[in-house]
Design a protein around this motif. Structure first.
Motif, PDB file in Angstrom:
ATOM      1  N   LEU A   5       0.663  -1.053  -0.101  1.00 38.00           N
ATOM      2  CA  LEU A   5      -0.169   0.077   0.262  1.00 38.00           C
ATOM      3  C   LEU A   5       0.831   1.377   0.379  1.00 38.00           C
ATOM      4  N   THR A   6       0.761   2.925  -1.217  1.00 37.39           N
ATOM      5  CA  THR A   6       1.274   3.704  -0.631  1.00 37.39           C
ATOM      6  C   THR A   6       0.897   4.359   0.785  1.00 37.39           C
ATOM      7  N   ARG A   7       1.250   5.453   0.478  1.00 34.00           N
ATOM      8  CA  ARG A   7       1.300   6.046   2.163  1.00 34.00           C
ATOM      9  C   ARG A   7      -0.637   6.621   2.020  1.00 34.00           C
ATOM     10  N   ASP A   8      -0.510   6.943   0.935  1.00 36.74           N
ATOM     11  CA  ASP A   8      -1.693   7.850   0.302  1.00 36.74           C
ATOM     12  C   ASP A   8      -3.194   6.756   0.711  1.00 36.74           C
ATOM     13  N   GLU A   9      -2.658   5.298   0.380  1.00 37.22           N
ATOM     14  CA  GLU A   9      -3.596   4.477   0.300  1.00 37.22           C
ATOM     15  C   GLU A   9      -4.162   3.973   2.317  1.00 37.22           C
ATOM     16  N   PHE A  10      -2.628   4.474   3.195  1.00 40.09           N
ATOM     17  CA  PHE A  10      -3.093   4.680   4.715  1.00 40.09           C
ATOM     18  C   PHE A  10      -3.815   5.593   4.946  1.00 40.09           C
ATOM     19  N   ILE A  11      -3.085   6.983   4.292  1.00 37.42           N
ATOM     20  CA  ILE A  11      -4.372   7.322   5.236  1.00 37.42           C
ATOM     21  C   ILE A  11      -5.447   7.515   4.549  1.00 37.42           C
ATOM     22  N   ARG A  12      -6.033   6.808   3.851  1.00 34.87           N
ATOM     23  CA  ARG A  12      -7.570   7.230   3.097  1.00 34.87           C
ATOM     24  C   ARG A  12      -7.874   5.923   4.355  1.00 34.87           C
ATOM     25  N   LEU A  13      -6.948   4.633   4.416  1.00 34.61           N
ATOM     26  CA  LEU A  13      -7.591   3.525   5.186  1.00 34.61           C
ATOM     27  C   LEU A  13      -7.931   3.962   7.069  1.00 34.61           C
ATOM     28  N   LEU A  14      -7.026   5.114   7.153  1.00 36.55           N
ATOM     29  CA  LEU A  14      -7.106   5.863   8.497  1.00 36.55           C
ATOM     30  C   LEU A  14      -8.409   6.208   8.408  1.00 36.55           C
ATOM     31  N   LYS A  15      -8.770   6.665   7.234  1.00 35.13           N
ATOM     32  CA  LYS A  15      -9.960   8.024   7.620  1.00 35.13           C
ATOM     33  C   LYS A  15     -11.180   7.073   7.731  1.00 35.13           C
ATOM     34  N   ALA A  16     -10.982   5.601   7.109  1.00 41.54           N
ATOM     35  CA  ALA A  16     -12.351   4.680   7.234  1.00 41.54           C
ATOM     36  C   ALA A  16     -12.538   4.530   8.415  1.00 41.54           C
ATOM     37  N   PHE A  17     -11.116   4.820   9.244  1.00 41.61           N
ATOM     38  CA  PHE A  17     -11.427   3.714  10.426  1.00 41.61           C
ATOM     39  C   PHE A  17     -12.695   4.440  10.947  1.00 41.61           C
ATOM     40  N   LYS A  18     -12.379   6.228  10.644  1.00 40.17           N
ATOM     41  CA  LYS A  18     -13.011   6.771  12.065  1.00 40.17           C
ATOM     42  C   LYS A  18     -14.662   6.785  11.212  1.00 40.17           C
ATOM     43  N   LYS A  19     -14.896   6.469   9.688  1.00 44.50           N
ATOM     44  CA  LYS A  19     -16.203   6.600   9.311  1.00 44.50           C
ATOM     45  C   LYS A  19     -16.762   5.634   9.672  1.00 44.50           C
ATOM     46  N   VAL A  20     -16.006   4.665   9.952  1.00 43.45           N
ATOM     47  CA  VAL A  20     -16.563   3.685   9.984  1.00 43.45           C
ATOM     48  C   VAL A  20     -17.088   3.141  11.789  1.00 43.45           C
ATOM     49  N   LYS A  21     -18.350   2.813  11.664  1.00 41.39           N
ATOM     50  CA  LYS A  21     -19.004   3.029  12.919  1.00 41.39           C
ATOM     51  C   LYS A  21     -18.275   0.741  13.684  1.00 41.39           C
ATOM     52  N   ILE A  22     -17.539   1.232  14.654  1.00 42.35           N
ATOM     53  CA  ILE A  22     -16.609   0.095  14.682  1.00 42.35           C
ATOM     54  C   ILE A  22     -17.125  -0.272  16.110  1.00 42.35           C
ATOM     55  N   MET A  23     -17.153  -1.724  16.218  1.00 40.94           N
ATOM     56  CA  MET A  23     -17.573  -2.097  17.867  1.00 40.94           C
ATOM     57  C   MET A  23     -16.546  -1.667  19.464  1.00 40.94           C
ATOM     58  N   ALA A  24     -16.719  -0.951  19.842  1.00 40.96           N
ATOM     59  CA  ALA A  24     -16.049  -0.275  21.241  1.00 40.96           C
ATOM     60  C   ALA A  24     -14.839  -1.987  20.891  1.00 40.96           C
ATOM     61  N   PRO A  25     -13.391  -0.904  21.955  1.00 36.12           N
ATOM     62  CA  PRO A  25     -12.480  -2.373  22.548  1.00 36.12           C
ATOM     63  C   PRO A  25     -13.003  -2.926  23.797  1.00 36.12           C
ATOM     64  N   PRO A  26     -12.465  -4.076  23.930  1.00 37.33           N
ATOM     65  CA  PRO A  26     -12.766  -4.945  25.169  1.00 37.33           C
ATOM     66  C   PRO A  26     -12.165  -3.775  26.320  1.00 37.33           C
ATOM     67  N   THR A  27     -12.771  -3.225  27.217  1.00 40.50           N
ATOM     68  CA  THR A  27     -12.918  -3.041  28.479  1.00 40.50           C
ATOM     69  C   THR A  27     -11.802  -3.515  29.451  1.00 40.50           C
ATOM     70  N   ASP A  28     -11.826  -5.224  29.378  1.00 37.71           N
ATOM     71  CA  ASP A  28     -11.790  -5.641  30.675  1.00 37.71           C
ATOM     72  C   ASP A  28     -10.668  -5.284  30.597  1.00 37.71           C
ATOM     73  N   CYS A  29      -9.396  -4.418  30.150  1.00 37.61           N
ATOM     74  CA  CYS A  29      -8.155  -4.014  30.285  1.00 37.61           C
ATOM     75  C   CYS A  29      -8.212  -3.118  31.300  1.00 37.61           C
ATOM     76  N   LEU A  30      -9.048  -2.315  31.724  1.00 38.56           N
ATOM     77  CA  LEU A  30      -9.103  -1.723  32.581  1.00 38.56           C
ATOM     78  C   LEU A  30      -9.169  -1.779  34.622  1.00 38.56           C
ATOM     79  N   SER A  31      -9.108  -1.430  34.851  1.00 36.34           N
ATOM     80  CA  SER A  31      -8.584  -1.665  36.200  1.00 36.34           C
ATOM     81  C   SER A  31      -9.297  -1.082  37.412  1.00 36.34           C
ATOM     82  N   PRO A  32     -11.258  -0.345  37.258  1.00 34.00           N
ATOM     83  CA  PRO A  32     -11.307   0.554  37.841  1.00 34.00           C
ATOM     84  C   PRO A  32     -11.155   0.197  39.621  1.00 34.00           C
ATOM     85  N   ILE A  33     -11.421   1.547  40.461  1.00 31.89           N
ATOM     86  CA  ILE A  33     -11.144   0.783  41.993  1.00 31.89           C
ATOM     87  C   ILE A  33     -11.929   0.839  42.106  1.00 31.89           C
TER      88      ILE A  33
END
Lengths: 364, 645
Positions: free
Chosen positions: B293-321
């Protein structure tokens, strides 16, 4: 004065009202005229201020109200027992006796004094009927006046209020009714009621009572009932005009108010205590300006008190409105003794004669 | 050949030594002045100790000592822990090489991250005093302890071992660092104390002993033996949190030949459909080789990440008090203030730009706190107190944005930091806390985080208001109780005795005077032998063979003139488990509430309710939050209107 049986009956009526409420499954309560500035009206007949139609209810709905009812009954019972045993007590003694009343005991003498006043208002009896006396207030008199006083031993004694007394003067007893005190001769032109002891002594030392044919009364701050009653009888029986001479601040105007118009706390017996013809001599706010007197700044409380007086029906005359507004404008207050700025004789040689002349008592 | 300007310039171009870099940037790293340097030095060492203990599942026991006996302006700092220790050959690297660490590459919630922290302290000590740092570490009871005297070679950024010997240390395992720095102890003392106290609040499982220069010793006790929930490392990044450089690097190194497989396998939350959508929006072939992929294509990919509704990451990596431990910690550290009440809340996890985060808040109210000064704000990120730059922190702006006048605090114009007898607690946990600068003193203005902080604070505020209202109503009604139980009978007795009549009955008058339904609760704690008390908190208090049962007794009294029938709700903490309960409830929603449909209660009638909670410590639950339904809440003292789940 009511007779004993009637007083006791009236006291029992209080318990009957409360008991009756409980039997009827109602919240017990007593009603009495509202004892506040908002509920005093001018009585044309007596020329004094008395309680109006406002009614306050003391009900067991609130804790304060319930305490009030309980205490009122304890006081009533205590008075009944005094009447039966022919004893009397001071208000302060009653306050201490209440120590033994468990929950009904008072937390301050002000509260117990106030219940005694409530009882007067509810029953229409007088403190004297309840055999309660105030502390000896020792208000003093000096002037060309002869009094006949019935002493403890029952003997009638004549006292001349200049020749028979020392520089401290004649002390007014707590009972000044006719069976105790009779005014004989009074060779004077007017009565001068003075707020502070310092000024009273100044006038005595300067011989103002003889030089200006005055009967001097020391009010000792807010005057006791006996002092006010004494002044009223003296003024009415001996046809003497009364002048009130105080400091120049809102609290002093209230002293004048209670002498002339009747006090809010004792408005139920104003016709018995107040001297409607008494005039305010000074020190007035306009005197501060005219005599260039030394002054202090008005405090926050002073200003509040002055503003409250502007809405007090007793002070609604042109004179008071103008003077109070003037004082609020200049923001200053002063004392009687500030007149010493011009020397110790100034008050007797200049200030009082000038003021009395303005009021038409002395010729200029 | 004549020399070009570029040649001339090249003469001046050389590698910058880390010493120079540090000297120029020490303010960013928290060593800007001697006062802050002192706090930063202790903070970096303590952060390391806490992180190490947590990873090794050890309850931390940390000693902090400061000595000022040496040369003027110098402070010797000693921080000692009971952690797992560091293996011998790693010691010089951990303490003597900048940008060396275990957590830089991990996607998880931890205190330190960049690997600058502790070695920067060593470097600062060396630069400011010329003295070496001494580190002792031991990894096992059966093995010897190793002592290193270390310096940093500032040209090469490598550790220089001045001394290395085996030594005797009576601890079974742990690490001790002794570093001398130029620090202002006189001014820094207060900050140091605050830092340690605050650290203790957010690390209820840690015991920290602070020995001051004058020998005065403060022990910040452990209030729970339960370790924080272990944070799970996210193996794969979330597409929305990725940066261009990282994305390119991942693509170059991947073994996957197709873009779609690359996306699905190396990122979290990327399913078939999401991947298709991303490729479509980026206008890229699903089967393209990611390495090409070219740099330009990576940028398009990055923009697409922001546009598409993606499921939130798992949150069990957090440790609240957790709500209970926050309250317990705050209670323990504010004992001297004897606050009226403490409320706390833990929000569910949320996500900003692909990074999971979670907000917790608490309010300590009343007691000896001054009602006329601004409220105190305690800010934390990943269990680390933030001591400086309060004004530039998103938690301060979130707090200032709420109209606190509704909650009976003074606040001019309904904006800004309010005045009142309160301490506010705000904790943000995240795999990547967006700090405003490297010194990690303030959290940047991220709207998702700001919103969550506001929601957390509002939840606390509502609880606070609930308390205040209840208190006000209770006082009034307590007076009425005095009235009906003491004064009214006296009034009846006195009037009867004055008239020589029998004492009248009072029940009817009492209901007329009270005219309320009164609910009160008594809470007692019963110590029980611990077989295994069930708890939803992670782990058990292994050291103790007893636990507590929290017993609530509710008394409902009808002082209305008519019979009353209504539903009652009692809130229960999420960490608690309901045990014995009487009468039978209509519903139990574990971790939330108990509901009863009460039978009709006759005038002057009373009803008793008992229930027991397990899984809480003594004092964790000292007041019931009660709500009613099916009755005008105005008539009820001791409970509020039920607003639904």
């Amino acid at each position: 004065m009511e007779n004993k049986r009637e007083v006791m009956k009236k006291l029992d009526e209080i318990a009957e009202k409360i008991y009756g409420d409980l039997i009827k499954n109602e919240i017990p309560s007593l009603t009495l005229p509202t004892r506040a500035k908002s509920n005093i009206v001018f009585d044309e007949h007596f020329g004094v201020w008395k309680y109006g139609k406002g009614i306050t209810s003391r009900a067991a709905k609130t804790l304060d109200g319930a305490y009030m009812l309980l205490r009122t009954m304890y006081v009533a019972e205590f008075i009944k027992s005094m009447i039966k045993t022919r004893k009397s007590s001071t208000l302060r003694e009653m306050y201490y006796i209440s120590e033994g009343w468990n929950m009904a005991k008072f937390s301050s003498q002000q509260d117990s004094d106030s219940i005694a006043e409530d009882l007067e208002v509810i029953t229409g009896c007088l403190r004297e009927d309840f055999r309660l006396r105030p502390e000896e207030d020792g208000a003093r008199i000096i002037g060309n006046l002869v009094i006949e006083e019935v002493t403890r031993s029952g003997e009638k004694r004549r006292i001349h209020c200049q020749d028979d007394v020392g520089d401290a003067g004649y002390s007014i007893p707590y009972n000044v009714e006719k069976e105790k005190i009779v005014f004989k001769d009074a060779d004077a032109d007017f009565v001068l009621a003075i707020e502070t002891g310092g000024m009273f002594d100044r006038l005595v030392e300067n011989g103002f009572d003889t030089s200006h044919r005055a009967i001097l009364v020391h009010l000792k701050g807010q005057p006791a009932r006996s002092t006010r009653r004494f002044i009223k009888r003296l003024s009415e029986e001996k046809k003497l005009p009364v002048f009130v001479f105080t400091d120049c601040d809102p609290w002093s105007y209230r002293i004048y108010g209670s002498v002339a118009y009747g006090a809010i706390k004792t408005a139920h017996i104003s016709e018995y205590l107040a001297t409607p013809t008494a005039q305010f001599l000074g020190v007035a706010p306009s005197d501060i300006v005219n005599y260039e007197l030394p002054t202090d700044e008005l405090t926050k409380e002073d200003v509040k008190a002055l503003k409250s007086e502007l809405t007090d029906p007793r002070f609604k005359s042109r004179f008071w409105k103008d003077e109070i507004k003037l004082q609020l404008k200049i923001g200053k207050k002063s004392e009687q003794q500030a007149l010493a700025k011009y020397g110790l004789d100034y008050v007797t040689d200049t200030y009082l004669p000038e003021k009395l002349a303005q009021m038409g008592v002395l010729k200029k | 050949m004549t020399k070009t300007i570029a040649h001339e310039l090249a003469k001046k171009q050389r590698e910058i030594s880390i010493a120079e870099f540090f000297e120029r940037n020490k303010h960013i790293l928290g060593f800007g002045n001697p006062t802050r340097a002192l706090v930063t030095a202790v903070k970096e060492a303590v952060d390391n100790s806490l992180d190490a203990c947590e990873e090794a599942k050890i309850l931390p026991d940390i000693l902090v000592e400061v000595h000022t006996k040496g040369e003027d302006g110098e402070c010797k700092i000693i921080v000692e822990d009971n952690g797992p220790g560091i293996i011998r050959r790693q010691i010089p690297l951990v303490f003597g090489k900048l940008l060396y660490g275990s957590r830089f590459h991990a996607i998880r919630q931890s205190r330190g991250q960049q690997g600058i922290g502790i070695s920067a302290v060593v470097l600062y000590g060396q630069l400011s005093t010329g003295k070496h740092t001494i580190v002792i570490s031991k990894i096992d009871e059966k093995r010897p302890a190793h002592l290193y005297e270390l310096a940093i070679d500032t040209n090469k950024n490598t550790p220089e071992i001045v001394k290395n010997e085996v030594t005797k240390w009576d601890k079974p395992h742990g690490t001790r660092i002794e570093v001398t720095i130029v620090g202002d102890y006189k001014r820094g003392r207060r900050f140091l104390y605050d830092y340690i106290q605050s650290t203790s609040i957010v690390n209820p499982h840690a015991q920290i002993t602070f020995v001051e220069a004058n020998g005065e010793k403060h022990v910040f006790e452990r209030v729970t033996d339960t370790l924080p929930r272990p944070t799970v490392e996210l193996k794969k990044p979330h597409p929305q949190g990725i940066e261009l450089g990282t994305l390119i690097k991942m693509a170059k190194n991947t073994s996957n030949r197709k873009l779609s497989t690359f996306l699905k396998k190396e990122f979290t939350s990327m399913g078939e459909r999401t991947t298709d959508a991303v490729c479509r929006i980026a206008n890229l072939d699903k089967d393209a080789n990611p390495k090409e992929l070219t740099r330009d294509e990576f940028i398009r990919l990055l923009k697409a990440f922001k546009k598409v509704k993606i499921m939130a990451p798992p949150t069990d990596c957090l440790s609240p008090i957790g709500e209970t431990l926050i309250k317990r910690s705050l209670k323990h550290e504010t004992q001297e203030i004897s606050p009226e009440f403490i409320v706390a809340t833990t929000r569910p996890p949320s996500v900003y730009s692909g990074h999971p985060f979670q907000v917790e808040a608490g309010i300590v109210y009343g007691g000896k706190l001054d009602a006329n000064s601004p409220v105190k704000i305690l800010r934390f990120a990943n269990r680390v107190p933030l001591l400086y730059q309060q004004g530039g922190c998103v938690s301060t702006s979130a707090l200032s944005d709420i109209d606190w006048r509704r909650y009976k605090l003074e606040q001019r114009g309904g904006k800004g930091i309010p005045n009142g007898p309160a301490i506010f607690f705000i904790h943000v946990a995240s795999t990547s806390v967006p700090f405003t600068s490297e010194s990690k003193e303030a959290i940047a203005d991220v709207s998702e985080i700001e919103n969550e902080i506001k929601l957390a604070l509002r939840e606390c505020a509502r609880k606070m208001q609930h308390h205040l209202n209840k208190k006000e109503k209770r006082i009034k009604t307590r007076e009425k109780f005095e009235l009906i139980t003491k004064i009214l009978p006296e009034i009846a007795k006195k009037s009867a005795s004055m008239l020589e009549k029998p004492v009248p009955p009072l029940d009817a008058v009492i209901t007329r005077i009270m005219d309320v339904v009164w609910i009160e609760d008594i809470i007692t704690y019963e110590k029980v032998e611990r077989k295994k008390v069930q708890t939803t908190l992670e782990g058990f208090d292994e050291g103790k063979n007893y636990g507590y049962i929290t017993k609530s007794q509710l008394l409902v009294a009808n002082y209305k003139q008519k019979p009353q029938k209504f539903n009652l709700y009692a809130l229960i903490p999420s960490d608690a488990v309901v045990g014995f309960i009487d009468p039978k409830p209509a519903k139990i929603e574990e971790g939330k509430y108990i509901k009863w449909c009460l039978p009709a209660i006759e005038p002057t009638g009373k009803l008793e309710i008992t229930f027991e909670l397990a899984g809480l410590d003594k004092g964790d639950f000292d007041e019931n939050d009660l709500y009613v339904e099916g009755i005008n809440p105005e008539y009820v003292i001791g409970a509020d209107k039920w607003e639904g789940d």
